[in-house]
Design a protein around this motif. Structure first.
Motif, PDB file in Angstrom:
ATOM      1  N   UNK A   1       0.902  -1.218  -0.100  1.00 25.75           N
ATOM      2  CA  UNK A   1       0.017   0.041  -0.112  1.00 25.75           C
ATOM      3  C   UNK A   1       1.151   1.565   0.084  1.00 25.75           C
ATOM      4  N   UNK A   2       1.830   1.248   0.856  1.00 27.42           N
ATOM      5  CA  UNK A   2       2.700   2.389   0.950  1.00 27.42           C
ATOM      6  C   UNK A   2       4.008   2.514   0.316  1.00 27.42           C
ATOM      7  N   UNK A   3       4.412   1.260  -0.205  1.00 30.28           N
ATOM      8  CA  UNK A   3       5.779   1.299  -0.916  1.00 30.28           C
ATOM      9  C   UNK A   3       6.883   0.681  -0.126  1.00 30.28           C
ATOM     10  N   UNK A   4       7.544  -0.270  -0.942  1.00 32.41           N
ATOM     11  CA  UNK A   4       8.867  -0.897  -0.071  1.00 32.41           C
ATOM     12  C   UNK A   4       9.868  -0.253  -0.222  1.00 32.41           C
ATOM     13  N   UNK A   5      10.463   0.652   0.728  1.00 37.81           N
ATOM     14  CA  UNK A   5      11.588   1.518   0.522  1.00 37.81           C
ATOM     15  C   UNK A   5      11.825   1.862   1.997  1.00 37.81           C
ATOM     16  N   UNK A   6      13.183   2.197   2.157  1.00 38.57           N
ATOM     17  CA  UNK A   6      13.864   2.892   3.392  1.00 38.57           C
ATOM     18  C   UNK A   6      12.730   4.129   3.765  1.00 38.57           C
ATOM     19  N   UNK A   7      12.878   4.972   2.770  1.00 44.32           N
ATOM     20  CA  UNK A   7      12.192   6.184   2.794  1.00 44.32           C
ATOM     21  C   UNK A   7      10.575   6.107   3.203  1.00 44.32           C
ATOM     22  N   UNK A   8       9.837   5.253   2.713  1.00 46.47           N
ATOM     23  CA  UNK A   8       8.599   5.166   2.932  1.00 46.47           C
ATOM     24  C   UNK A   8       8.390   4.453   4.406  1.00 46.47           C
ATOM     25  N   UNK A   9       9.125   3.637   4.849  1.00 48.15           N
ATOM     26  CA  UNK A   9       9.292   2.928   6.145  1.00 48.15           C
ATOM     27  C   UNK A   9       9.341   3.823   7.093  1.00 48.15           C
ATOM     28  N   UNK A  10      10.492   4.606   7.062  1.00 47.19           N
ATOM     29  CA  UNK A  10      10.788   5.657   7.959  1.00 47.19           C
ATOM     30  C   UNK A  10      10.037   6.722   8.260  1.00 47.19           C
ATOM     31  N   UNK A  11       9.188   7.093   7.235  1.00 45.28           N
ATOM     32  CA  UNK A  11       8.315   8.137   7.087  1.00 45.28           C
ATOM     33  C   UNK A  11       6.944   7.713   8.032  1.00 45.28           C
ATOM     34  N   UNK A  12       6.706   6.433   7.989  1.00 44.33           N
ATOM     35  CA  UNK A  12       5.535   5.913   8.437  1.00 44.33           C
ATOM     36  C   UNK A  12       5.805   5.430   9.833  1.00 44.33           C
ATOM     37  N   UNK A  13       7.012   5.036  10.108  1.00 45.86           N
ATOM     38  CA  UNK A  13       7.126   4.251  11.418  1.00 45.86           C
ATOM     39  C   UNK A  13       8.241   4.950  12.147  1.00 45.86           C
ATOM     40  N   UNK A  14       8.125   6.335  12.483  1.00 47.92           N
ATOM     41  CA  UNK A  14       8.806   7.164  13.219  1.00 47.92           C
ATOM     42  C   UNK A  14       8.396   7.027  14.794  1.00 47.92           C
ATOM     43  N   UNK A  15       9.171   7.350  15.768  1.00 44.38           N
ATOM     44  CA  UNK A  15       8.767   7.408  17.108  1.00 44.38           C
ATOM     45  C   UNK A  15       9.017   6.357  17.991  1.00 44.38           C
ATOM     46  N   UNK A  16       9.229   6.450  19.214  1.00 44.77           N
ATOM     47  CA  UNK A  16       9.271   5.541  20.179  1.00 44.77           C
ATOM     48  C   UNK A  16       8.141   4.779  20.742  1.00 44.77           C
ATOM     49  N   UNK A  17       7.679   4.017  19.893  1.00 44.45           N
ATOM     50  CA  UNK A  17       6.652   3.101  20.056  1.00 44.45           C
ATOM     51  C   UNK A  17       6.636   1.699  19.887  1.00 44.45           C
ATOM     52  N   UNK A  18       6.285   0.893  20.806  1.00 47.76           N
ATOM     53  CA  UNK A  18       6.321  -0.532  20.603  1.00 47.76           C
ATOM     54  C   UNK A  18       5.618  -1.101  19.448  1.00 47.76           C
ATOM     55  N   UNK A  19       6.410  -1.829  18.501  1.00 50.69           N
ATOM     56  CA  UNK A  19       6.022  -2.123  17.352  1.00 50.69           C
ATOM     57  C   UNK A  19       6.362  -3.713  16.909  1.00 50.69           C
ATOM     58  N   UNK A  20       5.553  -4.052  15.917  1.00 44.99           N
ATOM     59  CA  UNK A  20       5.978  -5.503  15.489  1.00 44.99           C
ATOM     60  C   UNK A  20       6.190  -5.222  13.977  1.00 44.99           C
ATOM     61  N   UNK A  21       7.173  -5.777  13.382  1.00 47.10           N
ATOM     62  CA  UNK A  21       7.259  -6.127  12.042  1.00 47.10           C
ATOM     63  C   UNK A  21       7.309  -7.350  11.342  1.00 47.10           C
ATOM     64  N   UNK A  22       6.610  -7.648  10.379  1.00 44.96           N
ATOM     65  CA  UNK A  22       6.213  -8.841   9.690  1.00 44.96           C
ATOM     66  C   UNK A  22       6.631  -8.794   8.088  1.00 44.96           C
ATOM     67  N   UNK A  23       7.556  -9.810   7.883  1.00 46.11           N
ATOM     68  CA  UNK A  23       7.838  -9.603   6.484  1.00 46.11           C
ATOM     69  C   UNK A  23       7.928 -11.130   5.589  1.00 46.11           C
ATOM     70  N   UNK A  24       7.214 -10.889   4.447  1.00 51.69           N
ATOM     71  CA  UNK A  24       6.990 -12.289   3.681  1.00 51.69           C
ATOM     72  C   UNK A  24       8.136 -12.027   2.325  1.00 51.69           C
ATOM     73  N   UNK A  25       8.848 -13.043   2.395  1.00 48.94           N
ATOM     74  CA  UNK A  25       9.979 -12.731   1.070  1.00 48.94           C
ATOM     75  C   UNK A  25       9.517 -13.659  -0.148  1.00 48.94           C
ATOM     76  N   UNK A  26      10.258 -13.295  -0.870  1.00 51.40           N
ATOM     77  CA  UNK A  26       9.935 -14.026  -2.344  1.00 51.40           C
ATOM     78  C   UNK A  26      10.653 -15.352  -2.357  1.00 51.40           C
ATOM     79  N   UNK A  27       9.986 -16.010  -3.312  1.00 51.44           N
ATOM     80  CA  UNK A  27      10.584 -17.521  -3.624  1.00 51.44           C
ATOM     81  C   UNK A  27      10.785 -18.397  -2.433  1.00 51.44           C
ATOM     82  N   UNK A  28       9.881 -18.160  -1.518  1.00 46.24           N
ATOM     83  CA  UNK A  28       9.888 -18.970  -0.350  1.00 46.24           C
ATOM     84  C   UNK A  28       8.825 -18.786   0.522  1.00 46.24           C
ATOM     85  N   UNK A  29       8.287 -19.726   1.344  1.00 48.22           N
ATOM     86  CA  UNK A  29       7.223 -19.687   2.313  1.00 48.22           C
ATOM     87  C   UNK A  29       7.580 -18.963   3.767  1.00 48.22           C
ATOM     88  N   UNK A  30       8.901 -18.576   3.588  1.00 47.38           N
ATOM     89  CA  UNK A  30       9.307 -18.139   4.934  1.00 47.38           C
ATOM     90  C   UNK A  30       8.769 -16.795   5.312  1.00 47.38           C
TER      91      UNK A  30
END
Length: 477
Positions: A332-361
């Motif tokens: 939705x927001x774009x996969x890049x360092x810039x878009x991540x840092x713009x959306x995810x600033x601040x000292x807030x408890x957070x969870x990141x989830x990542x689905x990678x290509x070419x594997x089910x991991x």
């Protein structure tokens, strides 16, 4: 030309009912102090009701002074008056009747094989969805679940309970609920109540249902092995319906553990492994109830199933109630360092989830302090014309991986080892756990752990390509 004079016919038959002088049937209904005799005509009863057609046959009837005597103690006078009104005139007014009378009419019309009347009353209850159902849960359920062709009303009753379950569980007549009905209810996923409350009331129900317990033997400290075995027999089919993973560690210790002897061994052992080894049950797991999930409520993830979110919450620990708010999604927001840092600033408890290509991991990480632009509490370890390197301290952080979106058999978790370097804030990364233990560099994901700031369970030299990424802010409810 054909003409219909139904109204006058109904009116005349009503007079026959109210002032009969040639009746040949006396029907006594009700019991104890609530009884009444009704006078009726066998020819009309037999014509209108298949039940009476058989019941008033010469083989069944009892006569006194040439009068047919008939008893129906299980039908109240008010309900039977409505039935006779319908039989004689085809008229019925439910608008001023109490819920209990309407329910009694539903049951009685089913027994007397008055199909048209039964369908009318059933549809009336469904259409009106009357509030009295909420006040008489057990009465309604025990009644309608004995009836055929009543599934829609049964579903409504269940739905009504699931939306507001506490009045149902705390009602004085809850212990008398039929076991099959309780089973059907606890099997549902939309019951909006804490699982520990379900457990508490299930134990109370089981005690009341077990011979030798209840009021005569309610002090658990005085129970012997036989008492526990009898309770286990009562609850053996229902206990597997409890979502034990939705019960906090503290409540498990205080409220479930004392009843260990009544819980099947394989269930109890798997739940212990869940609480003490972070291992999800393999044979007894049920999905969190969609109406009320202990910690996570509803997590809006396209990457993992709710059961994995429950496990992550268990890793976070502290027996807290958490809300997960989606703040960033790569698709939705774009996969890049810039878009991540713009959306995810601040000292807030957070969870990141990542689905990678070419594997089910699936990879992920939890940071109790957030990921980037965290403020002034940092250690500046290097600075040049292009980058500032800031490490932030956390003792709670961890990273993890799953083989797919719902498989817990090959899960891995690595907790922070070097707490002073739990998170690296550097502008050439979106997020960075411990300098490469798990880090995002635009569309690339690294988990090399060269710095050894986290346990070494995820280490790999593979550079994955991010297919989807989600960030959730976490707050206590």
């Amino acid at each position: 030309m054909a003409s219909n004079f139904h109204f006058r016919l109904s009116e005349d038959l009503s007079l026959i009912l109210d002032d009969a002088d040639d009746y040949n049937v006396i029907i006594q209904v009700g019991e104890n102090q609530n009884t009444k005799e009704f006078r009726a005509h066998s020819v009309i009863l037999r014509a209108r009701s298949p039940y009476f057609k058989v019941a008033l046959s010469t083989n069944w009837i009892t006569k006194k002074d040439n009068m047919i005597m008939f008893n129906k103690p299980n039908i109240t006078p008010t309900v039977f008056h409505m039935i006779l009104k319908y039989i004689y005139t085809g008229e019925l007014d439910l608008t001023k009747q109490s819920g209990e009378n309407i329910l009694g009419l539903l049951v009685a019309s089913d027994e007397l094989l008055l199909e048209e009347l039964f369908k009318h009353v059933r549809d009336y209850l469904i259409e009106k969805q009357t509030k009295w159902v909420d006040k008489n849960f057990v009465l309604v359920l025990n009644a309608v679940f004995r009836l055929d062709n009543c599934k829609k009303l049964q579903d409504y009753c269940f739905k009504s309970i699931c939306e507001n379950p506490l009045p149902f569980f705390s009602s004085k007549i809850f212990p008398s609920l039929n076991k099959e009905i309780l089973f059907d209810l606890l099997e549902r996923d939309d019951l909006q109540i804490k699982e520990v409350i379900v457990w508490d009331y299930l134990i109370k129900w089981g005690i009341e249902q077990t011979s030798g317990l209840g009021n005569e033997n309610s002090d658990r400290a005085k129970w012997n092995n036989k008492d526990y075995e009898e309770l286990k027999k009562t609850l053996n089919q229902i206990i597997p319906l409890i979502r034990f993973t939705e019960i906090s560690r503290a409540d498990f210790f205080d409220k479930v553990r004392p009843y260990r002897i009544i819980i099947p061994n394989h269930i109890y052992e798997e739940i212990e492994e869940f609480y003490y080894k972070d291992a999800l049950p393999k044979t007894t797991i049920l999905p969190p109830r969609t109406g009320y999930s202990f910690e996570i409520g509803k997590i809006e993830s396209n990457i993992i199933k709710p059961i994995l979110a429950k496990l992550i919450v268990n890793w976070i620990g502290n027996d807290q109630l958490y809300r997960f708010k989606l703040i960033y999604r790569g698709s939705r927001d774009g996969i890049s360092n810039k878009s991540f840092r713009e959306k995810c600033k601040g000292r807030v408890a957070s969870l990141v989830l990542i689905k990678v290509k070419d594997t089910n991991k699936v990879f992920g990480g939890y940071s109790s302090i957030g990921f980037c632009s965290l403020g002034n509490d940092f250690t500046l370890i290097n600075s040049d014309d292009y980058h500032d390197f800031r490490f932030y301290n956390s003792s709670d952080n961890f990273i993890f991986s799953f083989e797919n979106s719902e498989d817990t058999r090959h899960m891995k978790i690595s907790r922070v080892v070097n707490k002073s370097q739990a998170i690296l804030d550097i502008d050439r990364s979106g997020f960075n756990f411990g300098w490469g233990s798990l880090s995002m560099n635009n569309i690339n994901l690294h988990a090399n752990n060269h710095s050894n700031n986290y346990e070494n369970n995820l280490k790999t030299d593979t550079v994955y390509t991010i297919k989807e990424i989600e960030i959730f802010n976490i707050s206590n409810q």
